[in-house]
Design a protein around this motif. Structure first.
Motif, PDB file in Angstrom:
ATOM      1  N   GLN A   1       0.787   8.435  -6.200  1.00 45.28           N
ATOM      2  CA  GLN A   1       1.744   8.224  -5.381  1.00 45.28           C
ATOM      3  C   GLN A   1       2.662   6.892  -5.699  1.00 45.28           C
ATOM      4  OE1 GLN A   1       0.977   9.131  -1.082  1.00 45.28           O
ATOM      5  NE2 GLN A   1      -0.999   9.948  -1.819  1.00 45.28           N
ATOM      6  N   VAL A   2       2.497   6.565  -7.017  1.00 39.46           N
ATOM      7  CA  VAL A   2       3.370   5.304  -7.709  1.00 39.46           C
ATOM      8  C   VAL A   2       4.120   5.847  -8.710  1.00 39.46           C
ATOM      9  CG1 VAL A   2       1.361   3.966  -6.647  1.00 39.46           C
ATOM     10  CG2 VAL A   2       1.163   4.593  -8.882  1.00 39.46           C
ATOM     11  N   ASP A   3       5.162   4.847  -9.128  1.00 36.60           N
ATOM     12  CA  ASP A   3       5.795   4.814 -10.511  1.00 36.60           C
ATOM     13  C   ASP A   3       5.103   3.890 -11.515  1.00 36.60           C
ATOM     14  OD1 ASP A   3       7.517   4.910 -12.399  1.00 36.60           O
ATOM     15  OD2 ASP A   3       9.387   4.037 -11.302  1.00 36.60           O
TER      16      ASP A   3
ATOM     17  N   VAL B   1     -12.516  -0.340  -4.092  1.00 34.79           N
ATOM     18  CA  VAL B   1     -11.126  -0.286  -4.409  1.00 34.79           C
ATOM     19  C   VAL B   1     -10.404   0.575  -3.424  1.00 34.79           C
ATOM     20  CG1 VAL B   1     -11.260  -0.408  -6.890  1.00 34.79           C
ATOM     21  CG2 VAL B   1     -11.905   1.711  -5.763  1.00 34.79           C
ATOM     22  N   VAL B   2     -11.421   1.131  -2.625  1.00 34.11           N
ATOM     23  CA  VAL B   2     -11.265   2.094  -1.559  1.00 34.11           C
ATOM     24  C   VAL B   2     -10.808   1.233  -0.186  1.00 34.11           C
ATOM     25  CG1 VAL B   2     -11.719   3.744   0.401  1.00 34.11           C
ATOM     26  CG2 VAL B   2     -12.258   4.370  -2.260  1.00 34.11           C
TER      27      VAL B   2
ATOM     28  N   PRO C   1      -0.004   4.751  -2.007  1.00 39.31           N
ATOM     29  CA  PRO C   1       1.168   3.810  -2.274  1.00 39.31           C
ATOM     30  C   PRO C   1       0.820   2.277  -2.279  1.00 39.31           C
ATOM     31  CG  PRO C   1       1.320   5.809  -0.624  1.00 39.31           C
ATOM     32  CD  PRO C   1      -0.076   5.765  -0.903  1.00 39.31           C
ATOM     33  N   ALA C   2      -0.385   1.969  -1.523  1.00 37.37           N
ATOM     34  CA  ALA C   2      -0.549   0.626  -1.601  1.00 37.37           C
ATOM     35  C   ALA C   2      -0.914   0.086  -3.162  1.00 37.37           C
ATOM     36  CB  ALA C   2      -1.973   0.288  -0.957  1.00 37.37           C
ATOM     37  N   ALA C   3      -1.375   0.990  -4.067  1.00 38.86           N
ATOM     38  CA  ALA C   3      -1.677   0.635  -5.352  1.00 38.86           C
ATOM     39  C   ALA C   3      -0.646   0.494  -6.313  1.00 38.86           C
ATOM     40  CB  ALA C   3      -2.517   1.566  -5.858  1.00 38.86           C
TER      41      ALA C   3
END
Length: 559
Positions: A264-266, A394-395, A461-463
């Motif tokens: 969910q990231v670019d 990472v979670v 998304p936070a990543a």
């Protein structure tokens, strides 16, 4: 069929040639050859298609066991067989019942009668089912009562008792011969009559009788030959169903990937970030964004914990002052290198990540020092805990909604299950039906699930922002002019950047920058985090770190 019947005939004639005894009988009476002088048969065709057969065999000079053969399996196109069944068998000689042994092998059913002596007459009665099949204009009977016999049949006569008949045919001779019988006729007052004179050993008499529609019921027993083409039939129903399963499976896999596997990231997003910042008194501070650690960076990028992530973490802990790495002197020029890892008693008072603490405990246990060559089983036994802690980290940071390893394992298990189910179904469907393509389609969906499962789970998304920062840091490590770093901080800052370069690329240029701090020809001790043996020079650092990485990987991950 030709090959099978020829095999029976040749076998029978082989017995005759090798032993002087025909296949149909054992022993000789006098010097005359054993023969069938007369074969007379009456066949009554019932309305349900059953054949009631009564036969009279007149034998001459036959002693021992008499065996006769019937063709009971007819091979048709499209892998179809018509099978005939023999039932209600009785054999009599002189009014006394004789023991008969019935056996079927391949296309042929044999009936063996023991204790036949000299000139004898055997009377057979039996029922045949499966001889009548449907045709375009009604039904048709096919019957082959004589085949593969090892004796000459001097005269054979077969008379049918039937309702109305449309056509008849009779062929005699070798297997699949088109040579007509001596007689094949439709009588005005009697049923079809067939006759053959002088039938040689091993030859066949086969007859066909046609009936108008509705006169005699078809009772053909249909069996299908097991062939690859039939097992994986491409008929409309099978092909359409298999394609439908493939399309639905592909659609489900695509939906699964979009919902659970696609990040969910670019990935092209770059967020301005740097490992260095201007601190007090014009000094350069090493400040990775969001306090990123090398091991976390590697896990975030490929969603896996690789050997390079653990090795970079060990080097990073050394650079940050939590342990020292000392290269030991080589016993000989060709001796295997080794290093001593030593835990620093008064390490900096920074808070370590949980996975870093677990890694340190795995390396040292209750000791303060350990050789790389002795890390062995203890570290490997606890490496799973290190990986668990790193995945949990990472979670916890919100980069993933669930642990990547467990998610991939779950979907891999489901994929393997569907694949195995598909393989089992393929085998079963191919053996017992014509739907093998359906099993292949299910197997393909299982393989696709295995492939999609490798992309699980999606990054949260936070990543996105962190990945953008990592992209900026990678560019900095690969392109930054290292000579611009302050000379009095050069070794310190290059050392801090090195573990990140090990994970993100460009480690050679940062090692070269460390080597460049050597300005004389005298031996060097190294750095606070890496010490060389006696007579060691900084020019040896690239080879030393390369060997250290290789040996650490072997100690930690090789079983």
């Amino acid at each position: 069929m030709r090959l099978r019947l020829l095999g029976v005939s040749l076998c029978a004639l082989g017995v005759l040639a090798g032993t002087g005894v025909p296949a149909g009988a054992s022993g000789l009476s006098g010097t005359a050859d054993p023969v069938v002088t007369n074969y007379d048969s009456e066949v009554r065709v019932e309305r349900d298609g059953a054949l009631k057969v009564s036969e009279s065999w007149k034998l001459s000079n036959v002693t021992g066991t008499f065996t006769r053969f019937l063709l009971t399996r007819d091979h048709l196109p499209d892998d179809v067989d018509h099978v005939q069944e023999i039932a209600d068998l009785q054999v009599k000689a002189g009014g006394e019942t004789k023991k008969a042994e019935v056996s079927t092998e391949g296309d042929i059913t044999s009936i063996a009668v023991e204790d036949v002596s000299g000139d004898a007459q055997l009377d057979f009665t039996y029922t045949v089912r499966g001889a009548v099949a449907t045709t375009l204009n009604g039904t048709e009977l096919r019957f082959t009562p004589l085949t593969g016999l090892a004796l000459t049949v001097q005269d054979a006569s077969i008379v049918y008792s039937t309702p109305q008949v449309t056509h008849v045919s009779c062929f005699a001779g070798a297997v699949d011969s088109n040579h007509p019988c001596t007689l094949a006729q439709l009588g005005e007052t009697a049923g079809p009559t067939f006759r053959q004179q002088g039938l040689p050993p091993g030859n066949t008499v086969r007859m066909t009788v046609g009936f108008p529609e509705g006169e005699i019921a078809a009772n053909a027993i249909v069996e299908y030959r097991k062939t690859f083409q039939r097992a994986f039939s491409t008929d409309t129903a099978q092909l359409v169903t298999a394609l439908l399963v493939l399309l639905l499976g592909a659609a489900a896999l695509l939906a699964l990937y979009r919902l659970r596997g696609r990040d969910q990231v670019d990935p092209r997003r770059v967020v301005p970030a740097s490992l260095f910042s201007l601190g007090q008194d014009a000094r350069i501070d090493f400040t990775p964004p969001a306090d990123l650690r090398p091991g976390e960076v590697g896990t975030l990028i490929d969603e896996r914990i690789d050997p390079v992530d653990v090795t970079a973490t060990i080097i990073d802990l050394a650079v940050r002052g939590h342990l020292t790495i000392t290269e030991l002197e080589h016993a000989t020029e060709f001796a295997r290198p080794d290093w001593e890892l030593k835990r620093v008693a008064h390490a900096p008072a920074e808070q370590l990540q949980r996975y870093e603490n677990v890694l340190l405990r795995a390396i040292f246990g209750d000791n303060d020092t350990v050789l790389v060559s002795e890390l062995g089983k203890q570290v490997r036994a606890n490496l799973g805990q290190v990986q668990d802690a790193l995945y949990d980290g990472v979670v916890k940071r919100g980069w993933f909604t669930e642990r990547p390893d467990r998610t991939r394992s779950l979907w891999a298990t489901i994929g393997i299950g569907v694949t195995v189910l598909g393989v089992i179904l393929t085998v079963l469907l191919a053996l017992f039906s014509t739907w093998g393509l359906l099993g292949i389609a299910i197997t393909a969906v299982g393989v696709g699930l295995l492939a999609v499962g490798r992309h699980m789970p999606a990054k949260a998304p936070a990543a996105g922002r962190v990945l953008g920062q990592v992209a900026a840091i990678r560019g900095e490590l690969l392109e930054m002019d290292v000579s611009e770093l302050p000379s009095d901080q050069h070794a310190e800052l290059c050392s801090r950047a090195l573990p990140y370069a090990v994970v993100l690329g460009g480690s050679e240029r940062w090692i070269d920058a460390l080597v460049a701090t050597d300005v004389d020809d005298s031996a060097d001790e190294g750095f606070h985090w890496y010490r060389g043996p006696r007579g060691w020079h900084l020019q040896y650092l690239p080879d030393s770190l390369r060997n250290l990485t290789t040996n650490l990987t072997g100690a930690l991950f090789t079983r």
